[in-house]
Write a protein that holds these residues in place. Structure first.
Motif, mmCIF file in Angstrom:
data_model
loop_
_atom_site.group_PDB
_atom_site.id
_atom_site.type_symbol
_atom_site.label_atom_id
_atom_site.label_comp_id
_atom_site.label_asym_id
_atom_site.label_seq_id
_atom_site.Cartn_x
_atom_site.Cartn_y
_atom_site.Cartn_z
ATOM 1 N N LYS A 39 0.408 -1.485 0.594
ATOM 2 C CA LYS A 39 0.265 -0.067 -0.010
ATOM 3 C C LYS A 39 0.511 1.178 -0.119
ATOM 4 O O LYS A 39 0.134 2.400 -0.479
ATOM 5 C CB LYS A 39 -0.977 0.121 0.975
ATOM 6 N N MET A 40 1.980 0.880 0.730
ATOM 7 C CA MET A 40 3.038 2.293 0.566
ATOM 8 C C MET A 40 3.731 2.307 0.117
ATOM 9 O O MET A 40 4.759 3.048 -0.333
ATOM 10 C CB MET A 40 3.495 2.362 2.613
ATOM 11 N N GLN A 41 4.242 1.660 -1.254
ATOM 12 C CA GLN A 41 4.840 1.988 -2.657
ATOM 13 C C GLN A 41 6.095 1.460 -2.113
ATOM 14 O O GLN A 41 6.810 1.819 -3.430
ATOM 15 C CB GLN A 41 4.435 2.537 -3.481
ATOM 16 N N MET A 42 6.388 0.497 -1.083
ATOM 17 C CA MET A 42 7.318 -0.020 -1.245
ATOM 18 C C MET A 42 8.275 -1.632 -1.380
ATOM 19 O O MET A 42 9.806 -1.370 -1.561
ATOM 20 C CB MET A 42 7.480 -0.621 0.437
ATOM 21 N N ILE A 43 6.888 -2.370 -2.318
ATOM 22 C CA ILE A 43 7.730 -2.533 -3.029
ATOM 23 C C ILE A 43 7.262 -3.494 -3.830
ATOM 24 O O ILE A 43 5.440 -2.335 -3.905
ATOM 25 C CB ILE A 43 7.707 -4.660 -1.953
ATOM 26 N N GLU A 44 7.147 -3.674 -4.835
ATOM 27 C CA GLU A 44 6.415 -3.713 -6.122
ATOM 28 C C GLU A 44 5.421 -5.042 -6.423
ATOM 29 O O GLU A 44 5.406 -5.966 -5.380
ATOM 30 C CB GLU A 44 7.410 -4.197 -7.342
ATOM 31 N N SER A 45 4.419 -4.636 -7.500
ATOM 32 C CA SER A 45 3.633 -5.840 -7.055
ATOM 33 C C SER A 45 4.089 -7.266 -7.691
ATOM 34 O O SER A 45 3.138 -7.968 -6.533
ATOM 35 C CB SER A 45 2.355 -5.369 -8.595
ATOM 36 N N LYS A 46 4.841 -7.866 -7.933
ATOM 37 C CA LYS A 46 5.316 -9.236 -8.018
ATOM 38 C C LYS A 46 5.856 -9.607 -6.842
ATOM 39 O O LYS A 46 5.614 -10.768 -6.723
ATOM 40 C CB LYS A 46 6.802 -9.626 -9.601
ATOM 41 N N GLU A 47 6.780 -9.193 -6.295
ATOM 42 C CA GLU A 47 6.966 -9.093 -4.947
ATOM 43 C C GLU A 47 5.741 -9.411 -4.187
ATOM 44 O O GLU A 47 5.814 -10.051 -2.905
ATOM 45 C CB GLU A 47 7.958 -8.604 -4.409
ATOM 46 N N PHE A 48 5.375 -8.307 -4.399
ATOM 47 C CA PHE A 48 3.168 -8.713 -3.270
ATOM 48 C C PHE A 48 2.674 -9.834 -3.401
ATOM 49 O O PHE A 48 2.456 -10.734 -2.848
ATOM 50 C CB PHE A 48 2.853 -7.459 -3.715
ATOM 51 N N GLN A 49 2.272 -10.474 -4.680
ATOM 52 C CA GLN A 49 1.766 -11.546 -5.594
ATOM 53 C C GLN A 49 2.446 -12.720 -5.158
ATOM 54 O O GLN A 49 1.665 -13.554 -4.354
ATOM 55 C CB GLN A 49 1.892 -11.204 -7.167
ATOM 56 N N ILE A 50 3.664 -12.671 -5.071
ATOM 57 C CA ILE A 50 4.563 -14.156 -4.950
ATOM 58 C C ILE A 50 4.486 -14.274 -3.172
ATOM 59 O O ILE A 50 4.128 -14.710 -2.712
ATOM 60 C CB ILE A 50 6.165 -13.705 -5.051
ATOM 61 N N ALA A 51 4.825 -13.232 -2.390
ATOM 62 C CA ALA A 51 4.910 -13.187 -1.244
ATOM 63 C C ALA A 51 3.385 -13.619 -0.797
ATOM 64 O O ALA A 51 3.534 -14.504 0.386
ATOM 65 C CB ALA A 51 5.050 -12.225 -0.338
ATOM 66 N N ILE A 52 2.215 -12.671 -0.834
ATOM 67 C CA ILE A 52 0.938 -13.004 -0.672
ATOM 68 C C ILE A 52 0.471 -15.724 -1.149
ATOM 69 O O ILE A 52 0.458 -15.999 -0.029
ATOM 70 C CB ILE A 52 0.174 -12.524 -1.471
ATOM 71 N N LEU A 53 0.960 -15.503 -1.936
ATOM 72 C CA LEU A 53 0.845 -16.620 -2.449
ATOM 73 C C LEU A 53 2.061 -17.760 -1.656
ATOM 74 O O LEU A 53 0.848 -19.116 -1.218
ATOM 75 C CB LEU A 53 1.558 -17.019 -4.168
ATOM 76 N N LEU A 54 3.011 -16.999 -1.233
ATOM 77 C CA LEU A 54 3.531 -18.185 -0.394
ATOM 78 C C LEU A 54 3.034 -18.059 1.173
ATOM 79 O O LEU A 54 2.700 -19.341 1.432
ATOM 80 C CB LEU A 54 5.041 -17.676 -0.187
ATOM 81 N N LEU A 55 2.467 -17.124 2.120
ATOM 82 C CA LEU A 55 2.268 -17.002 3.226
ATOM 83 C C LEU A 55 0.601 -17.390 2.704
ATOM 84 O O LEU A 55 0.733 -18.660 4.205
ATOM 85 C CB LEU A 55 1.852 -15.526 3.231
ATOM 86 N N ARG A 56 -0.385 -17.556 2.263
ATOM 87 C CA ARG A 56 -1.155 -18.473 2.465
ATOM 88 C C ARG A 56 -0.939 -20.200 2.071
ATOM 89 O O ARG A 56 -2.286 -20.636 2.587
ATOM 90 C CB ARG A 56 -2.119 -18.161 1.258
#
Length: 64
Positions: A39-56
């Motif tokens: 949300k604060m635009q500290m990480i890129e969209s791709k990093e966000f997507q991969i991280a969320i998938l791994l955590l879930r």
């Protein structure tokens, strides 16, 4: 990024350390932190997507 450990290293880059002795709670907190960084635009969209998938994926494994 291939594992939850990699997500933890990503969070560590921003000074975020998560450890509560409850694996499922840790994963949920990490997901919240990743969302905030995105949300604060500290990480890129791709990093966000991969991280969320791994955590879930790990959250599903913890519940079994």
């Amino acid at each position: 990024m291939n594992s939850v450990y990699d997500v933890m290293q990503l969070l560590k880059r921003f000074g975020i350390y998560v450890y509560t002795k409850d694996r499922l709670a840790d994963l949920e907190i990490m997901e919240d932190e990743i969302r905030e960084l995105y949300k604060m635009q500290m990480i890129e969209s791709k990093e966000f997507q991969i991280a969320i998938l791994l955590l879930r994926k790990e959250q599903r494994n913890c519940k079994v």
